[in-house]
Write a protein that holds these residues in place. Structure first.
Motif, PDB file in Angstrom:
ATOM      1  N   PRO A 139       4.066   6.077   6.376  1.00 55.33           N
ATOM      2  CA  PRO A 139       2.505   6.557   6.212  1.00 55.33           C
ATOM      3  C   PRO A 139       1.608   4.921   5.591  1.00 55.33           C
ATOM      4  O   PRO A 139       0.670   4.073   6.263  1.00 55.33           O
ATOM      5  CB  PRO A 139       2.595   6.716   4.511  1.00 55.33           C
ATOM      6  CG  PRO A 139       3.694   7.899   4.922  1.00 55.33           C
ATOM      7  CD  PRO A 139       4.856   7.160   5.385  1.00 55.33           C
ATOM      8  N   ASN A 140       2.763   3.738   5.471  1.00 51.62           N
ATOM      9  CA  ASN A 140       2.038   2.806   4.908  1.00 51.62           C
ATOM     10  C   ASN A 140       2.749   1.640   6.634  1.00 51.62           C
ATOM     11  O   ASN A 140       1.883   0.960   6.440  1.00 51.62           O
ATOM     12  CB  ASN A 140       2.896   1.901   4.213  1.00 51.62           C
ATOM     13  CG  ASN A 140       4.350   1.650   3.764  1.00 51.62           C
ATOM     14  OD1 ASN A 140       4.543   2.815   3.495  1.00 51.62           O
ATOM     15  ND2 ASN A 140       5.262   1.151   4.407  1.00 51.62           N
ATOM     16  N   MET A 141       3.531   1.722   7.766  1.00 53.20           N
ATOM     17  CA  MET A 141       3.488   1.183   8.840  1.00 53.20           C
ATOM     18  C   MET A 141       2.314   0.914   9.162  1.00 53.20           C
ATOM     19  O   MET A 141       1.399   2.035   9.416  1.00 53.20           O
ATOM     20  CB  MET A 141       4.573   1.291   9.479  1.00 53.20           C
ATOM     21  CG  MET A 141       5.962   0.543   8.967  1.00 53.20           C
ATOM     22  SD  MET A 141       7.140   0.726  10.745  1.00 53.20           S
ATOM     23  CE  MET A 141       7.792   2.459   9.942  1.00 53.20           C
ATOM     24  N   VAL A 158       0.293  -1.024  -0.070  1.00 50.96           N
ATOM     25  CA  VAL A 158       0.007  -0.083  -0.178  1.00 50.96           C
ATOM     26  C   VAL A 158       0.592   0.789   0.034  1.00 50.96           C
ATOM     27  O   VAL A 158       0.132   2.422   0.391  1.00 50.96           O
ATOM     28  CB  VAL A 158      -1.302  -0.065   1.047  1.00 50.96           C
ATOM     29  CG1 VAL A 158      -1.614  -1.134   1.171  1.00 50.96           C
ATOM     30  CG2 VAL A 158      -0.385   0.210   2.717  1.00 50.96           C
ATOM     31  N   GLN A 159       2.214   1.306  -0.135  1.00 47.52           N
ATOM     32  CA  GLN A 159       3.000   1.812  -0.656  1.00 47.52           C
ATOM     33  C   GLN A 159       2.964   3.081  -1.581  1.00 47.52           C
ATOM     34  O   GLN A 159       1.927   2.603  -2.726  1.00 47.52           O
ATOM     35  CB  GLN A 159       4.490   1.837  -0.338  1.00 47.52           C
ATOM     36  CG  GLN A 159       5.952   2.957  -0.020  1.00 47.52           C
ATOM     37  CD  GLN A 159       6.996   2.028   0.420  1.00 47.52           C
ATOM     38  OE1 GLN A 159       7.279   1.400  -1.037  1.00 47.52           O
ATOM     39  NE2 GLN A 159       7.790   2.079   0.800  1.00 47.52           N
ATOM     40  N   SER A 160       3.169   4.046  -2.093  1.00 49.56           N
ATOM     41  CA  SER A 160       3.420   4.710  -2.799  1.00 49.56           C
ATOM     42  C   SER A 160       4.606   5.449  -3.090  1.00 49.56           C
ATOM     43  O   SER A 160       5.262   6.351  -2.422  1.00 49.56           O
ATOM     44  CB  SER A 160       2.358   6.583  -3.013  1.00 49.56           C
ATOM     45  OG  SER A 160       1.731   7.513  -4.035  1.00 49.56           O
ATOM     46  N   PRO A 161       5.663   4.597  -3.416  1.00 52.56           N
ATOM     47  CA  PRO A 161       6.903   5.150  -4.025  1.00 52.56           C
ATOM     48  C   PRO A 161       7.078   6.180  -4.401  1.00 52.56           C
ATOM     49  O   PRO A 161       6.816   6.719  -5.520  1.00 52.56           O
ATOM     50  CB  PRO A 161       7.425   3.798  -4.730  1.00 52.56           C
ATOM     51  CG  PRO A 161       6.349   2.789  -5.022  1.00 52.56           C
ATOM     52  CD  PRO A 161       4.703   3.224  -4.428  1.00 52.56           C
ATOM     53  N   VAL A 220       2.330 -13.869   6.621  1.00 50.73           N
ATOM     54  CA  VAL A 220       1.944 -12.149   6.380  1.00 50.73           C
ATOM     55  C   VAL A 220       3.521 -11.416   7.087  1.00 50.73           C
ATOM     56  O   VAL A 220       4.217 -11.647   8.491  1.00 50.73           O
ATOM     57  CB  VAL A 220       0.682 -12.005   6.807  1.00 50.73           C
ATOM     58  CG1 VAL A 220       0.365 -10.000   6.650  1.00 50.73           C
ATOM     59  CG2 VAL A 220      -0.901 -12.677   6.386  1.00 50.73           C
ATOM     60  N   PHE A 221       3.324 -10.213   5.972  1.00 48.83           N
ATOM     61  CA  PHE A 221       4.742  -9.313   6.229  1.00 48.83           C
ATOM     62  C   PHE A 221       3.474  -8.658   6.673  1.00 48.83           C
ATOM     63  O   PHE A 221       3.109  -7.761   6.309  1.00 48.83           O
ATOM     64  CB  PHE A 221       5.365  -9.454   6.000  1.00 48.83           C
ATOM     65  CG  PHE A 221       6.804  -8.390   5.832  1.00 48.83           C
ATOM     66  CD1 PHE A 221       8.132  -9.029   5.866  1.00 48.83           C
ATOM     67  CD2 PHE A 221       6.785  -6.762   5.789  1.00 48.83           C
ATOM     68  CE1 PHE A 221       9.534  -7.805   5.830  1.00 48.83           C
ATOM     69  CE2 PHE A 221       7.592  -5.947   5.934  1.00 48.83           C
ATOM     70  CZ  PHE A 221       9.432  -6.785   5.748  1.00 48.83           C
ATOM     71  N   LEU A 222       4.161  -7.637   8.202  1.00 47.52           N
ATOM     72  CA  LEU A 222       3.213  -6.043   8.530  1.00 47.52           C
ATOM     73  C   LEU A 222       4.484  -5.389   9.052  1.00 47.52           C
ATOM     74  O   LEU A 222       5.145  -5.776  10.269  1.00 47.52           O
ATOM     75  CB  LEU A 222       2.317  -6.619   9.650  1.00 47.52           C
ATOM     76  CG  LEU A 222       1.173  -7.612   9.381  1.00 47.52           C
ATOM     77  CD1 LEU A 222       0.277  -7.710  10.058  1.00 47.52           C
ATOM     78  CD2 LEU A 222       0.341  -7.083   7.778  1.00 47.52           C
ATOM     79  N   ARG A 229      -4.006   2.446   5.473  1.00 53.87           N
ATOM     80  CA  ARG A 229      -6.123   1.683   6.778  1.00 53.87           C
ATOM     81  C   ARG A 229      -6.119   0.387   5.301  1.00 53.87           C
ATOM     82  O   ARG A 229      -7.179  -0.204   5.927  1.00 53.87           O
ATOM     83  CB  ARG A 229      -7.186   2.777   6.424  1.00 53.87           C
ATOM     84  CG  ARG A 229      -6.805   4.001   7.656  1.00 53.87           C
ATOM     85  CD  ARG A 229      -8.241   4.686   7.839  1.00 53.87           C
ATOM     86  NE  ARG A 229      -7.871   5.282   8.703  1.00 53.87           N
ATOM     87  CZ  ARG A 229      -7.567   5.091   9.888  1.00 53.87           C
ATOM     88  NH1 ARG A 229      -8.596   3.726  10.364  1.00 53.87           N
ATOM     89  NH2 ARG A 229      -7.758   6.034  11.237  1.00 53.87           N
ATOM     90  N   MET A 230      -5.783   0.735   4.230  1.00 52.50           N
ATOM     91  CA  MET A 230      -6.692  -0.489   3.085  1.00 52.50           C
ATOM     92  C   MET A 230      -4.925  -1.857   3.413  1.00 52.50           C
ATOM     93  O   MET A 230      -5.171  -3.016   2.731  1.00 52.50           O
ATOM     94  CB  MET A 230      -5.558  -0.045   1.930  1.00 52.50           C
ATOM     95  CG  MET A 230      -6.723   1.010   1.338  1.00 52.50           C
ATOM     96  SD  MET A 230      -8.058   0.528   0.862  1.00 52.50           S
ATOM     97  CE  MET A 230      -9.125   0.994   1.919  1.00 52.50           C
ATOM     98  N   ALA A 231      -3.435  -1.828   4.245  1.00 48.37           N
ATOM     99  CA  ALA A 231      -3.210  -2.962   3.972  1.00 48.37           C
ATOM    100  C   ALA A 231      -3.869  -3.911   5.460  1.00 48.37           C
ATOM    101  O   ALA A 231      -3.384  -5.698   4.235  1.00 48.37           O
ATOM    102  CB  ALA A 231      -2.026  -2.891   5.270  1.00 48.37           C
TER     103      ALA A 231
END
Length: 277
Positions: free
Chosen positions: A248-250, A200-203, A232-234, A215-217
């Protein structure tokens, strides 16, 4: 169906779900130990085996002046002490062939960053350590192409390979996660992991750094577990909005107990459904 043992945690597409989790980078020993302790408690309560992840160096930052971590020598020493003191398997990224042997002395699983999954010398060197190797799928690769990356690890002598999905480029600054790709990678026989937070990252999409939508993760994690994955990797943090990288994606640590309860329930259904496949 292949199984991979990582410091006593067994990963397999037909085995109960495991968790690979931790902060993006090692910020300090105190922070890493706090995170390891809290994650260990959350995972134990959920009945999920945990592999602690944090990187000694984030060499692929968007900006040259972005924080990268504490460095290899200090970072590996911290991870070795976490492994000893908390009884947790640990993993970290390696970026260069020369880092592999030293990292293998400290950690249980070597992680190949997605941007480096075609780097032949790196994959061979990782395989030569004899440690399990987790190859993150490049955002530019088709899922079926990951068999070639796994073969390079095997060329170095490595037999234990894990494949991780983390999304595919869909235009500029955007990733999309194709759940059918998990099934394609499962067909290789290697344990498959869903990296729900990097997907869900925006590189590079936040003015010199990466953005994302955490929130999408959980949505992607639930979908992947329903397909049937080994782990699952979180990436997670006690205060992700203040984290030096990937904030932002953690996921906030506070989200994990409820999310893991959902994932465990879904995993039981998915694995029962797939018995005999």
């Amino acid at each position: 169906m292949r199984h991979v043992s990582v410091g006593g945690v067994e990963l397999g597409n037909d085995l109960p779900l495991a968790l690979i989790a931790g902060p993006c980078q090692i910020e300090s020993e105190a922070h890493a130990r706090m995170m390891a302790g809290r994650l260990a408690g959350i995972a134990e309560a959920a009945g999920v085996p945990l592999i602690f992840k944090s990187s000694f160096d984030k060499a692929n930052r968007t900006s040259a002046d972005a924080p990268r971590g504490v460095g290899m020598e200090e970072g590996l020493a911290i991870l070795a002490r976490i492994k000893r003191d908390f009884g947790l398997p640990v993993t970290t990224d390696v970026h260069l062939p020369g880092q592999c042997a030293a990292a293998a002395e400290a950690v249980d699983l070597l992680q190949i960053p997605a941007f480096l999954c075609r780097q032949t010398d790196l994959l061979i060197a990782a395989g030569a350590t004899g440690k399990p190797v987790n190859i993150k799928k490049g955002q530019f690769l088709a899922p079926a192409d990951m068999t070639h990356a796994a073969a390079k690890v095997a060329a170095g002598g490595g037999e234990a390979v894990v494949l991780t999905e983390r999304g595919t480029f869909f235009g500029y600054h955007a990733l999309v996660a194709d759940m059918t790709g998990l099934e394609v990678m499962r067909a290789s026989g290697h344990p498959v992991v869903m990296d729900a937070t990097h997907a869900v990252q925006s590189p590079g999409g936040a003015s010199g750094r990466s953005g994302g939508n955490r929130r999408m993760a959980p949505v992607l994690a639930r979908a992947a577990v329903a397909v049937g994955v080994a782990a699952v990797f979180l990436e997670t943090h006690d205060d992700p909005d203040r984290a030096p990288s990937d904030g932002p994606n953690m996921l906030p640590l506070s989200w994990l107990p409820d999310l893991l309860a959902e994932l465990v329930a879904l995993d039981r259904v998915a694995k029962a459904r797939r018995t005999g496949f």
